[in-house]
Design an enzyme around this catalytic site. Structure first.
Site, short mmCIF file in Angstrom:
data_model
loop_
_atom_site.label_atom_id
_atom_site.label_comp_id
_atom_site.label_asym_id
_atom_site.label_seq_id
_atom_site.Cartn_x
_atom_site.Cartn_y
_atom_site.Cartn_z
N TRP A 1 7.51 7.27 -22.23
CA TRP A 1 7.76 5.76 -22.75
C TRP A 1 6.32 5.49 -23.92
CZ3 TRP A 1 4.73 0.93 -22.20
CH2 TRP A 1 6.35 -0.30 -21.93
N LYS B 1 15.68 -11.63 -14.18
CA LYS B 1 16.31 -10.17 -13.74
C LYS B 1 17.71 -10.48 -15.54
CE LYS B 1 15.36 -8.40 -10.43
NZ LYS B 1 13.82 -8.49 -10.93
N LYS C 1 9.79 1.27 -15.22
CA LYS C 1 9.98 0.73 -13.62
C LYS C 1 8.53 0.80 -13.09
CE LYS C 1 11.43 0.30 -9.03
NZ LYS C 1 12.25 -0.93 -9.24
N ASN D 1 0.46 10.72 -18.43
CA ASN D 1 0.73 9.62 -17.80
C ASN D 1 -0.51 8.72 -18.37
OD1 ASN D 1 3.54 11.00 -17.49
ND2 ASN D 1 3.33 9.82 -15.67
N GLY D 2 -0.54 7.34 -18.98
CA GLY D 2 -1.71 6.92 -18.53
C GLY D 2 -1.89 6.51 -20.08
N GLU E 1 16.02 -8.56 -17.89
CA GLU E 1 15.30 -7.72 -18.08
C GLU E 1 16.32 -6.48 -18.61
OE1 GLU E 1 12.09 -7.05 -14.34
OE2 GLU E 1 14.14 -7.74 -13.68
N HIS F 1 9.96 -33.46 -18.98
CA HIS F 1 9.09 -33.44 -20.51
C HIS F 1 9.33 -31.89 -21.35
CE1 HIS F 1 6.20 -35.28 -18.09
NE2 HIS F 1 6.73 -35.43 -17.13
N THR G 1 8.26 -9.44 -10.85
CA THR G 1 8.71 -9.85 -9.72
C THR G 1 8.12 -9.88 -8.22
OG1 THR G 1 11.65 -8.73 -10.18
CG2 THR G 1 10.82 -9.34 -7.92
N ARG H 1 12.10 4.96 -14.41
CA ARG H 1 10.96 5.30 -14.77
C ARG H 1 10.78 4.60 -16.28
NH1 ARG H 1 6.89 6.87 -11.28
NH2 ARG H 1 4.97 6.77 -13.06
N GLU I 1 12.51 -15.93 -11.19
CA GLU I 1 13.14 -14.33 -10.45
C GLU I 1 14.38 -14.40 -10.79
OE1 GLU I 1 13.55 -10.49 -9.13
OE2 GLU I 1 11.75 -11.64 -9.74
N CYS J 1 6.49 6.27 -17.72
CA CYS J 1 6.17 7.74 -18.03
C CYS J 1 6.24 8.28 -16.08
CB CYS J 1 4.56 8.35 -18.78
SG CYS J 1 5.20 7.36 -20.06
#
Length: 677
Positions: free
Chosen positions: A129, A549, A671, A156-157, A552, A568, A405, A33, A545, A2
């Site tokens: 969001w 990516k 973000k 936001n939140g 994402e 395994h 990350t 974001r 990582e 948001c």
């Protein structure tokens, strides 16, 4: 996650169109974001002078002629007592371009005079969001208290006790139209306002509302009962305030108490104020900012502002230092690159230099530049840890706590730190540490790593560790962030600003000569449905990582796998179709990785090997099989993961672009994750 953007102008002339354009531009700065809908609230008339409206406006009766507008204006009639402006609320699902188009439709349909100059105005905007309720116009922000928009809020939140508040408000006759937790806030404002009376200062009203809210939030309020005033507050979610006095318009006025805001002494001054989730939204307007702390309440009225603290519940202002942003406008622009992620990958050499500058002192003769490359360092100084180094040396262990990350960066550094300081190093995912309530002791050193410095789970883990008496160290890329303020000591990365959701340069920095070759490789992988990454040792973090990516941004299922665990389970997935990327640079696990490659080739695996330049053994594999090589420079083992991740970042970037996805705004991701699950 948001984004809040609000703009206040007083004795500064702006047309309604200029205000709209500024709100839209502010929202664009916050797009990175992550969001799925957006909205704005503006007025069509000048707000009256603060001295004219006092603490309230009569008995507060409201039917209103305002519009809570998503696809069409809501119906209302009558007006509030006093000279309160008419708010227009416009919301749209999807990108900000959709919101702009809807606003233009509204202006045309209602004959709104966007050329009208407004000298006193409050405009608020938001990118949402979705957490509670699907992305729909009615669920989007701003939210209003009623059809006449007595109170308007962006948030936001997450409000964790919203269901209990909603039940109480419904019992008092309130009707809810959205599925969100946010809608309880403006309705609670209205309820408290009418319960406590109309002579309540706006910031005091907000404090009373905050007292009833649980969870994490950043909020901005405007109200027809307090025309021309803006109030913002935060608890656990970031909010910064930019301020600007036009040149030659006098000093910046700050209130000492609630009464100053309504005394009228400052009403001849001019001021512009921005409240936003992030510095990127205000830097093109001002570099002078105030960073709100938990339970801070900002009140802007007339030509001045005051900051109070809800935890104190007093009417005396609290001191907050006016800071100067160390950020330039070009840092939030693409600068000739197609995407922010691409720009930030290519900025990594400079980011590494900035991170090291003033901290690493090299001893080398002027005629032996190679000694610099070899890293003959005489001293490394981390100023933020100087006062606590003795405590860190006495620690029973060092615990790194992070998410995503940042967690992978900790994993890459673990072996090096163990080798250098000879202390046990443990890693914790912040959310898992909180779920387990893992034991933390007074002689632990806990290091909290976050690019933004606002990651909700990491912040909660920090609070938990502080209650256990541990030394808490912060490592962030954002000066003034919540983690940097809450930890006992710490280090700023100085890697520069990141806009792309997929963090790159905050992870590491390196040279970039492989771009064309990696793009050609991406062409062969663009239609893949799955990718596997195998590595050992410190490069296990590289595999994790790289897989992150690929998930994402490229939206490809991918897994980072510790090569020692290959037999395994993961070996069952190997065939001639599955692309497998193996990290096999010359380090302590090199011989073991050769064995891994041999076993994969024996099963006709489709291999891509990331190796060091000039590695004849790896070149032999490529000559005699279906292998492809990505060759990177060789460096000391501790720094090899720094080099290795770069071509894999590039690979994720190019595959994403080739697949037609938005590389800077991945689907469903944000973000800054400023709320916990």
């Amino acid at each position: 996650m948001c984004g809040i953007y609000s703009y206040y102008n007083y004795h500064v002339s702006r047309s309604l169109q200029e205000i709209l354009d500024q709100l839209f531009q502010g929202l664009r700065r916050l797009e990175y974001r992550g969001y799925d809908s957006a909205g704005i609230c503006v007025d069509t008339d000048d707000a009256p002078e603060p001295a004219a409206c006092g603490y309230g406006d009569g008995d507060g009766a409201a039917a209103g002629n305002g519009h809570a507008h998503s696809l069409a204006p809501c119906q209302g009639s009558g007006a509030l007592d006093g000279d309160s402006p008419t708010p227009i609320v416009i919301k749209a699902v999807g990108k900000i371009a959709n919101l702009e188009a809807l606003a233009a439709e509204y202006v045309a349909a209602n004959g709104t005079d966007v050329a009208k100059v407004l000298r006193h105005h409050v405009g608020i905007a938001h990118t949402r969001w979705a957490t509670h309720g699907r992305p729909t116009p009615v669920n989007s922000h701003p939210h209003v208290s009623d059809p006449s928009a007595e109170f308007v809020v962006v948030h936001n939140g997450i409000i964790t006790n919203y269901a209990a508040i909603k039940e109480i408000l419904v019992s008092h006759g309130e009707e809810f139209v959205s599925e969100t937790d946010t809608e309880v806030i403006p309705k609670l404002c209205k309820y408290v306002y009418h319960q406590l009376g109309t002579k309540l200062p706006f910031p005091k009203l907000v404090m009373e509302v905050m007292r009833r809210l649980e969870g994490a939030f950043a909020l901005v309020f405007k109200s027809r009962h307090y025309p021309g005033e803006m109030v913002a507050c935060r608890r656990g979610s970031p909010l910064i305030v930019g301020v600007k006095v036009p040149q030659g318009k006098g000093p910046l006025a700050s209130f000492r108490s609630f009464s100053d805001a309504y005394g009228g002494a400052h009403n001849s001054q001019a001021i512009e104020v921005w409240a936003a989730s992030d510095a990127s939204a205000v830097i093109e307007h001002t570099k002078k900012v105030l960073v709100l702390e938990d339970d801070d309440v900002l009140h802007v009225a007339g030509g001045g502002y005051g900051i109070y603290n809800a935890a104190n519940r007093g009417d005396e202002a609290v001191p907050r230092v006016l800071q100067t942003l160390q950020l330039e406008v070009d840092q939030i622009m693409k600068g000739g690159y197609d995407h922010f992620m691409q720009k930030e990958i290519h900025e990594q050499p400079e980011a590494l230099l900035q991170t090291m500058r003033g901290r690493v002192m090299f001893r080398r003769p002027d005629d032996e530049p190679s000694a610099y490359v070899a890293g003959a360092a005489s001293r490394i100084t981390l100023g933020g840890l100087v006062d606590t180094k003795a405590t860190i040396r006495r620690a029973r262990r060092i615990m790194f706590v992070a998410c995503g990350t940042s967690y992978h960066a900790c994993l890459a550094a673990r072996q090096t730190i163990e080798d250098l300081v000879e202390l046990p190093v443990v890693l914790e995912l912040a959310s898992d540490l909180l779920d387990r309530r893992a034991p933390i002791f007074r002689d632990d050193t806990c290091v909290f790593v976050s690019q933004s410095g606002e990651t909700a789970d990491t912040l909660r883990a920090l609070e938990y560790a502080k209650t256990r008496g541990a030394l808490c160290v912060g490592v962030t890329n954002t000066v003034g962030s919540a983690i940097s303020r809450a930890t006992h000591c710490g280090i700023h990365q100085n890697a520069g600003y990141e806009i792309g959701v997929a963090s790159t340069k905050a992870y590491t920095s390196q040279v970039l000569g492989l771009d064309a070759k990696v793009r050609a490789l991406a062409e062969t992988l663009r239609d893949s449905q799955s990718l596997l990454f195998f590595a050992r040792g410190s490069n296990y973090a590289t595999a994790l990582e790289a897989a992150l990516k690929m998930k994402e941004v490229a939206l490809i299922h991918s897994e980072g796998i510790l090569a020692g665990e290959m037999k395994h389970g993961p070996l069952a997935l190997v065939d001639e179709h599955m692309p497998i990327i193996v990290v096999a640079t010359r380090d302590g696990t090199y011989a073991k990785m050769q064995s891994v490659i041999e076993q994969l080739l024996a099963r006709d695996a489709r291999l891509i090997i990331l190796c060091n330049e000039g590695d004849e053994r790896m070149q032999g594999y490529a000559a005699g099989s279906r292998c492809q090589l990505i060759e990177v420079p060789q460096t000391v083992e501790q720094l090899q993961p720094v080099v290795n991740i770069v071509p894999l970042q590039l690979l994720a970037y190019h595959i994403t672009v080739l697949r037609g996805h938005n590389v800077d705004q991945p689907r469903n991701l944000a973000k800054s994750v400023t709320v916990t699950d």
